[in-house]
Write a protein that holds these residues in place. Structure first.
Motif, PDB file in Angstrom:
ATOM      1  N   VAL A 165       0.780  -1.084   0.056  1.00 56.68           N
ATOM      2  CA  VAL A 165       0.059   0.007  -0.117  1.00 56.68           C
ATOM      3  C   VAL A 165       0.798   1.365  -0.024  1.00 56.68           C
ATOM      4  O   VAL A 165       0.445   2.190  -0.724  1.00 56.68           O
ATOM      5  CB  VAL A 165      -0.901  -0.009   1.118  1.00 56.68           C
ATOM      6  N   GLU A 166       2.006   1.211   0.737  1.00 53.86           N
ATOM      7  CA  GLU A 166       2.643   2.520   0.980  1.00 53.86           C
ATOM      8  C   GLU A 166       3.254   3.035  -0.416  1.00 53.86           C
ATOM      9  O   GLU A 166       3.576   4.004  -0.614  1.00 53.86           O
ATOM     10  CB  GLU A 166       3.653   2.161   1.875  1.00 53.86           C
ATOM     11  N   HIS A 167       3.253   2.216  -1.490  1.00 50.64           N
ATOM     12  CA  HIS A 167       4.074   2.477  -2.691  1.00 50.64           C
ATOM     13  C   HIS A 167       2.881   1.986  -3.834  1.00 50.64           C
ATOM     14  O   HIS A 167       3.283   2.447  -4.930  1.00 50.64           O
ATOM     15  CB  HIS A 167       5.063   1.524  -2.847  1.00 50.64           C
ATOM     16  N   LYS A 168       1.854   1.642  -3.667  1.00 52.01           N
ATOM     17  CA  LYS A 168       0.819   1.373  -4.616  1.00 52.01           C
ATOM     18  C   LYS A 168      -0.681   1.800  -4.151  1.00 52.01           C
ATOM     19  O   LYS A 168      -1.522   0.927  -4.666  1.00 52.01           O
ATOM     20  CB  LYS A 168       0.692  -0.307  -4.666  1.00 52.01           C
ATOM     21  N   ARG A 169      -0.865   2.669  -3.363  1.00 57.15           N
ATOM     22  CA  ARG A 169      -2.042   3.075  -2.877  1.00 57.15           C
ATOM     23  C   ARG A 169      -2.968   3.442  -3.998  1.00 57.15           C
ATOM     24  O   ARG A 169      -4.115   3.062  -3.861  1.00 57.15           O
ATOM     25  CB  ARG A 169      -1.793   4.239  -1.858  1.00 57.15           C
ATOM     26  N   ASP A 300       4.533  10.563   6.580  1.00 53.51           N
ATOM     27  CA  ASP A 300       3.224  10.438   6.599  1.00 53.51           C
ATOM     28  C   ASP A 300       2.454   9.171   6.472  1.00 53.51           C
ATOM     29  O   ASP A 300       1.068   9.205   6.455  1.00 53.51           O
ATOM     30  CB  ASP A 300       2.432  11.380   5.409  1.00 53.51           C
ATOM     31  N   GLU A 301       3.022   8.239   6.535  1.00 50.78           N
ATOM     32  CA  GLU A 301       2.606   6.728   6.760  1.00 50.78           C
ATOM     33  C   GLU A 301       2.356   6.399   8.227  1.00 50.78           C
ATOM     34  O   GLU A 301       3.133   6.547   8.935  1.00 50.78           O
ATOM     35  CB  GLU A 301       3.861   6.007   6.000  1.00 50.78           C
ATOM     36  N   PRO A 302       1.082   5.795   8.311  1.00 56.74           N
ATOM     37  CA  PRO A 302       0.838   5.294   9.817  1.00 56.74           C
ATOM     38  C   PRO A 302       1.381   4.304  10.087  1.00 56.74           C
ATOM     39  O   PRO A 302       1.706   3.879  11.497  1.00 56.74           O
ATOM     40  CB  PRO A 302      -0.756   5.332   9.739  1.00 56.74           C
ATOM     41  N   PHE A 303       2.004   3.439   9.287  1.00 59.73           N
ATOM     42  CA  PHE A 303       2.702   2.000   9.856  1.00 59.73           C
ATOM     43  C   PHE A 303       3.937   1.718   9.408  1.00 59.73           C
ATOM     44  O   PHE A 303       4.580   0.800   9.842  1.00 59.73           O
ATOM     45  CB  PHE A 303       1.839   0.790   9.010  1.00 59.73           C
ATOM     46  N   VAL A 304       4.814   2.701   9.008  1.00 62.07           N
ATOM     47  CA  VAL A 304       6.222   2.330   8.669  1.00 62.07           C
ATOM     48  C   VAL A 304       6.996   3.762   9.519  1.00 62.07           C
ATOM     49  O   VAL A 304       6.568   4.861   9.253  1.00 62.07           O
ATOM     50  CB  VAL A 304       6.604   2.843   7.315  1.00 62.07           C
ATOM     51  N   HIS A 305       7.852   3.309  10.109  1.00 60.48           N
ATOM     52  CA  HIS A 305       8.461   4.214  11.045  1.00 60.48           C
ATOM     53  C   HIS A 305      10.008   4.054  11.057  1.00 60.48           C
ATOM     54  O   HIS A 305      10.709   2.857  11.266  1.00 60.48           O
ATOM     55  CB  HIS A 305       8.170   3.939  12.514  1.00 60.48           C
ATOM     56  N   VAL A 306      10.936   5.055  11.333  1.00 56.75           N
ATOM     57  CA  VAL A 306      12.423   5.056  11.333  1.00 56.75           C
ATOM     58  C   VAL A 306      12.532   5.615  12.724  1.00 56.75           C
ATOM     59  O   VAL A 306      12.268   6.541  13.100  1.00 56.75           O
ATOM     60  CB  VAL A 306      13.103   6.119  10.253  1.00 56.75           C
ATOM     61  N   LEU A 307      13.392   4.706  13.360  1.00 58.43           N
ATOM     62  CA  LEU A 307      13.597   4.811  14.788  1.00 58.43           C
ATOM     63  C   LEU A 307      15.047   5.944  15.047  1.00 58.43           C
ATOM     64  O   LEU A 307      15.535   6.330  13.869  1.00 58.43           O
ATOM     65  CB  LEU A 307      14.407   3.556  15.294  1.00 58.43           C
ATOM     66  N   PRO A 308      14.971   6.517  16.172  1.00 59.38           N
ATOM     67  CA  PRO A 308      16.117   7.538  16.357  1.00 59.38           C
ATOM     68  C   PRO A 308      17.579   6.998  15.921  1.00 59.38           C
ATOM     69  O   PRO A 308      17.753   5.776  15.954  1.00 59.38           O
ATOM     70  CB  PRO A 308      15.651   7.706  17.986  1.00 59.38           C
ATOM     71  N   GLU A 309      18.267   7.869  15.662  1.00 61.34           N
ATOM     72  CA  GLU A 309      19.765   7.335  15.503  1.00 61.34           C
ATOM     73  C   GLU A 309      20.163   6.451  16.381  1.00 61.34           C
ATOM     74  O   GLU A 309      20.178   6.884  17.416  1.00 61.34           O
ATOM     75  CB  GLU A 309      20.663   8.808  15.160  1.00 61.34           C
ATOM     76  N   GLY A 310      20.892   5.410  15.786  1.00 62.68           N
ATOM     77  CA  GLY A 310      21.442   4.450  16.890  1.00 62.68           C
ATOM     78  C   GLY A 310      20.552   3.534  17.383  1.00 62.68           C
ATOM     79  O   GLY A 310      21.195   2.727  18.119  1.00 62.68           O
ATOM     80  N   VAL A 311      19.232   3.603  17.272  1.00 62.92           N
ATOM     81  CA  VAL A 311      18.500   2.578  17.853  1.00 62.92           C
ATOM     82  C   VAL A 311      18.082   1.433  16.762  1.00 62.92           C
ATOM     83  O   VAL A 311      17.683   1.721  15.886  1.00 62.92           O
ATOM     84  CB  VAL A 311      17.215   3.228  18.301  1.00 62.92           C
ATOM     85  N   SER A 312      18.578   0.213  17.462  1.00 57.92           N
ATOM     86  CA  SER A 312      18.302  -1.083  16.562  1.00 57.92           C
ATOM     87  C   SER A 312      16.944  -1.620  16.784  1.00 57.92           C
ATOM     88  O   SER A 312      16.444  -1.535  17.829  1.00 57.92           O
ATOM     89  CB  SER A 312      19.325  -1.853  17.015  1.00 57.92           C
TER      90      SER A 312
END
Length: 377
Positions: A165-169, A300-312
Motif C-alpha cells: 500500500v505505501e507504494h501502490k495506494r 506521513d505513513e501510519p505504519f512505517v517508522h524510522v527509529l531515532p539514530e543509533g537505535v536498533s
C-alpha cells in the motif's frame, strides 16, 4: 496524504479508464467479508483484527478439514461467549459456498496454487478479493511458472494489483483483485524502495539476511517446524532458491527500470512470530543521509517508522501490530551501510496488510481495525 475516500465501495459496477476497470461506489455502513482458509495462522489473525473492525462483518469462513465445526473448536480463544464469537458462522468447505456475490470482499488464505481456480469463479464485478497466497504476486507468468509451477488463471494476472500500500495506494484503491505481498518482501521493499528510487544505493550489490519465526511456515504439521526441530537452534533454508527472492526483485526492478538481483537468505529462528532483516547495501552517501531519506519517504505513513539514530529495531517493537520499524547504521567497510527492518510476519507480513488493503479498496480509513499497539512482553 488522503487515505480515506469518504465512502465505501460495494462493487456495484465498474467503468474502464486507461485499460483498467475502476469501481463505481456507493456508501454503506458495513461490508460482508468471507475468509477462505480460516483455520490457518493468517485466518486466525484476520479473526483477531476483524473482531474490532467497525465496518466489516465476517459472513462466511471455510476450512475443508474442519467443515461443520464452530470456530471455537479450531481456535478456542474465539469460542468464548462474546458477542463477536456468537456472531461467527460455522466453518464450511469451499465447494459449499454457492453464491460468491453475496460477499463484498473475500480474503483468500489458501495454499499457493489453490487460489487461482477459486478466484477465477468469483464475480469480480461484484466481489473484491485480497489474496494472501503467492498466486498473483508475480506479474510475469514465466517467472511464476519457474518458481511455483503452472498458473491456472493467467488471464487474471493482469487484473491483479500488488498490494504494497505505501507504494501502490492509488492502484489498490481501484483494484478488484489485490495480491497481498509476502512477509519477507514487505520488510525488504519498504526499506529499499525509497533509496533505490533516489538512486542512493547500488542496485547491483544488495545482501538481505532475513530471519523469521516459525509461523512463517504455516500451520500444517511439518517435521521441520516441530518443537524439537526449531527450539534451541536456528538454520538457513531455501538458500539461493527461496520463492520470495523473485518477488523482492520484481518490486525493486520496477523502481529502477532495470533487472535487479538480490542475495537473499532466510533463516528460521525459535520464536512464534516476527521477521528481522539485516540488509547490506553499497552507497556513495552517508548512513545519515539514507536514514533521512527514509524518514521523508514515510513521514506521513501510519505504519512505517524510522527509529531515532543509533537505535536498533527489535521484533518485539512490532509484535502483534501492523507496523514496520527500520533504521540505518554505518558499516565498518567504506562505502557501505546496514539497514535493519522488522515486521510481524503474521500481521504486516500477512493479515494486517490484507486488512490495510481492504480498507483502501473499500474507501475506509486506512488504519481502521489496525490501531492496536504491539504486544509486550
Amino acid at each position: 496524504m488522503d487515505r480515506s475516500a469518504g465512502f465505501v465501495s460495494v462493487g456495484v459496477g465498474y467503468e474502464v479508464r486507461g485499460g483498467r476497470a475502476r469501481c463505481v461506489r456507493k456508501a454503506v455502513e458495513t461490508i460482508d467479508v468471507a475468509i477462505l482458509g480460516a483455520s490457518g495462522y493468517t485466518g486466525a489473525e484476520l479473526l483477531r483484527m476483524l473482531a474490532v473492525h467497525p465496518k466489516a462483518k465476517i459472513a462466511a469462513m471455510t476450512a475443508d478439514r474442519s467443515a461443520g465445526k464452530p470456530i471455537g473448536e479450531v481456535f478456542p480463544q474465539y469460542g468464548f461467549g462474546s458477542q463477536f464469537a456468537q456472531s461467527l458462522p460455522d466453518l464450511v468447505k469451499v465447494a459449499e459456498v454457492e453464491d460468491w456475490s453475496k460477499y463484498d470482499l473475500i480474503f483468500c488464505c489458501l495454499p499457493h496454487a489453490t487460489t487461482q481456480e477459486i478466484i477465477s469463479g468469483i464475480p469480480l464485478e461484484t466481489t473484491k478479493v485480497v489474496d494472501l497466497s503467492a498466486d498473483f504476486r508475480l506479474s510475469n507468468i514465466d517467472t511464476y511458472t519457474a518458481w511455483y509451477g503452472e498458473h491456472k488463471a493467467p488471464y487474471l494476472q493482469k487484473e491483479a494489483v500488488y498490494g504494497l500500500v505505501e507504494h501502490k495506494r492509488d492502484e489498490v484503491r481501484d483494484a478488484r483483485l489485490v495480491a497481498n505481498p509476502g512477509c519477507y518482501p514487505t520488510a525488504a521493499q519498504l526499506a529499499l524502495i525509497p533509496l533505490l528510487k533516489n538512486k542512493s544505493i547500488s542496485s547491483t550489490d544488495i545482501i538481505i539476511d532475513a530471519k523469521s519465526g516459525a509461523t512463517g511456515a504455516g500451520r500444517s504439521a511439518k517435521v521441520g517446524t516441530l518443537f524439537c526441530e526449531v527450539s534451541d537452534g536456528m538454520h538457513a533454508y531455501g538458500i539461493a532458491q527461496h520463492r520470495h527472492a523473485p518477488e523482492i526483485e520484481q518490486g525493486l526492478s520496477e523502481v529502477t527500470g532495470e533487472d535487479v538481483l538480490v542475495n537473499f537468505t532466510p533463516h528460521l529462528i525459535p520464536m512464534n512470530r516476527g521477521i528481522l532483516e539485516t540488509i547490506f547495501v553499497k552507497t556513495s552517501e552517508s548512513p545519515g543521509a539514507l536514514r533521512q531519506q527514509l524518514i521523508e519517504a514515510y513521514e506521513d505513513e501510519p505504519f512505517v517508522h524510522v527509529l531515532p539514530e543509533g537505535v536498533s529495531p527489535h521484533t518485539r517493537h512490532v509484535r502483534g501490530s501492523n507496523h514496520c520499524v527500520m533504521n540505518v547504521f554505518p558499516d565498518r567497510l567504506p562505502g557501505r551501510a546496514i539497514i535493519v527492518s522488522v515486521i510481524d510476519n503474521v500481521v504486516k507480513g500477512a493479515s494486517g496488510q490484507a486488512i490495510q488493503n481492504m480498507n483502501v479498496m473499500m474507501g475506509f480509513d486506512e488504519t481502521m481495525g489496525l490501531e492496536g499497539q504491539p504486544f509486550f512482553p
